[in-house]
Design an enzyme around this catalytic site. Structure first.
Site, mmCIF file in Angstrom:
data_model
loop_
_atom_site.group_PDB
_atom_site.id
_atom_site.type_symbol
_atom_site.label_atom_id
_atom_site.label_comp_id
_atom_site.label_asym_id
_atom_site.label_seq_id
_atom_site.Cartn_x
_atom_site.Cartn_y
_atom_site.Cartn_z
ATOM 1 C CG HIS A 57 -1.877 -1.066 1.189
ATOM 2 N ND1 HIS A 57 -2.929 -1.181 0.223
ATOM 3 C CD2 HIS A 57 -2.034 -2.137 2.112
ATOM 4 C CE1 HIS A 57 -3.644 -2.322 0.801
ATOM 5 N NE2 HIS A 57 -3.213 -3.021 1.819
HETATM 6 O O1 RIB Z 1 -5.530 0.190 3.794
HETATM 7 C C1 RIB Z 1 -4.212 0.218 4.013
HETATM 8 C C2 RIB Z 1 -3.721 1.592 4.587
HETATM 9 O O2 RIB Z 1 -4.057 1.349 6.037
HETATM 10 C C3 RIB Z 1 -2.110 1.651 4.915
HETATM 11 O O3 RIB Z 1 -1.512 2.853 5.002
HETATM 12 C C4 RIB Z 1 -1.823 0.667 6.124
HETATM 13 O O4 RIB Z 1 -0.510 1.579 6.545
HETATM 14 C C5 RIB Z 1 -2.870 1.038 6.763
HETATM 15 O O5 RIB Z 1 -2.623 2.383 7.611
#
Ligand code: RIB
Ligand code: CA
Length: 312
Positions: free
Chosen positions: A243
């Site tokens: 992500h």
């Molecule tokens: O959905 C993914 C996000 O949520 C990323 O930023 C992960 O670190 C969590 O914070």
């Protein structure tokens, strides 16, 4: 090519940690003005410590880390430690870093850092609940016009949610702040799950990182192995999505991404769909929309970029 003046706002967090290591490894492209942290994946005191740990590992102690909001703007805090470990850094053994957090709240640091530089020069990469940026916008509304853009990891449309059926974690954790940021008019590039779910750490990609046998690569490999384990246990057999590093990858190589102008609103009241991002492609005037939604990613290119910068 001049380096992009950048503030990274994050909640490390395993993938935030990988994103920070990538950002710290590209000083010729990214002028890291500050790292600001927020309560999210794990409580705020841990996200601030974890950012300092990663900063020390990267040897970039001159970059100030400012601790920020401990709670979302309105709703109660909801951590995601099941995806990041109790420490927030997976299997990594945490330690007390040498250099403390910088004085002052992260939101004030964003205001001061942005207002001290020419208009349109500073970018924020937001990869956690956007409480600090929303507070900065409320404390000093001029920040909105002064900032160049925000690159957000958050939201979901086609992919559905990852914390509820209809919401992605960062937006779900603080939907009111997300709505403030997305409705401010600040140019935003948004990498939601529609984008990051195209970027997955397969065994082959992890093996290539391990083969580098460099200090930062070993840390990234351990973080990503933790994500592989958690994904297999809690979600299913697919490799884990990468992500937060996608925000840094977009800054370093935007040609790896396809983004389209959209309308974007956040659900801030429904108990069932709180944090849902209503992403509207129809009837959006390309010139009129401040928000671009990433629809396609060259995942091989992202991992090649990560390898290139971890090679050191
Ligand atoms: O959905 C993914 C996000 O949520 C990323 O930023 C992960 O670190 C969590 O914070
Ligand atoms: Ca995050």
């Amino acid at each position: 090519m001049t380096a992009i003046p950048l503030i990274v706002d994050c909640d490390p967090g395993v993938d935030d940690a990988v994103a920070l290591l990538l950002a710290f490894a590209a000083p010729e492209r990214l002028e890291l003005l500050a790292v600001t942290t927020v309560g999210g994946n794990v409580p705020a005191r841990l996200t601030a410590r974890n950012a300092r740990i990663i900063r020390q590992i990267a040897g970039r102690q001159a970059v100030p880390v400012y601790a920020g909001a401990e709670q979302p703007l309105v709703r109660a805090a909801e951590a995601a430690s099941h995806f990041h470990g109790e420490s927030g850094l997976g299997w990594m053994e945490p330690f007390e870093p040498d250099v403390p957090t910088a004085a002052g709240h992260a939101a004030l640091a964003i205001v001061e850092t942005v207002m001290a530089r020419p208009a349109g020069t500073v970018t924020v990469a937001a990869m956690g609940p956007m409480t600090n940026l929303a507070l900065a916008m409320r404390l000093e509304p001029a920040v909105v016009d002064r900032l160049a853009q925000v690159v957000v990891m958050g939201g979901a449309r086609r992919e559905g949610g990852n914390i509820t059926a209809s919401a992605e974690y960062n937006i779900f954790a603080d939907p009111h702040s997300a709505q403030i940021v997305f409705s401010s008019g600040l140019p935003a590039v948004v990498l939601g799950l529609d984008a990051t779910h195209q970027v997955r750490t397969t065994p082959e990609r992890l093996a290539a990182i391990k083969a580098l046998d460099r200090p930062a690569a070993r840390i990234v490999a351990q973080l990503l192995e933790f994500s592989q384990d958690v994904e297999r246990r809690l979600v299913g057999p697919e490799p884990p999505p990468l992500h937060d590093p996608c925000t840094i990858a977009w800054l370093l190589a935007p040609e790896l991404f396809t983004a389209v102008p959209v309308g974007l609103s956040v659900e801030t009241s429904s108990p069932l769909t709180l944090g849902h991002t209503a992403v509207e492609f129809r009837g959006t005037d390309p010139g009129g929309s401040a928000i671009r939604w990433v629809t396609k990613v060259d995942a091989d290119g992202v991992y090649a970029l990560l390898l290139e910068h971890l090679r050191g």
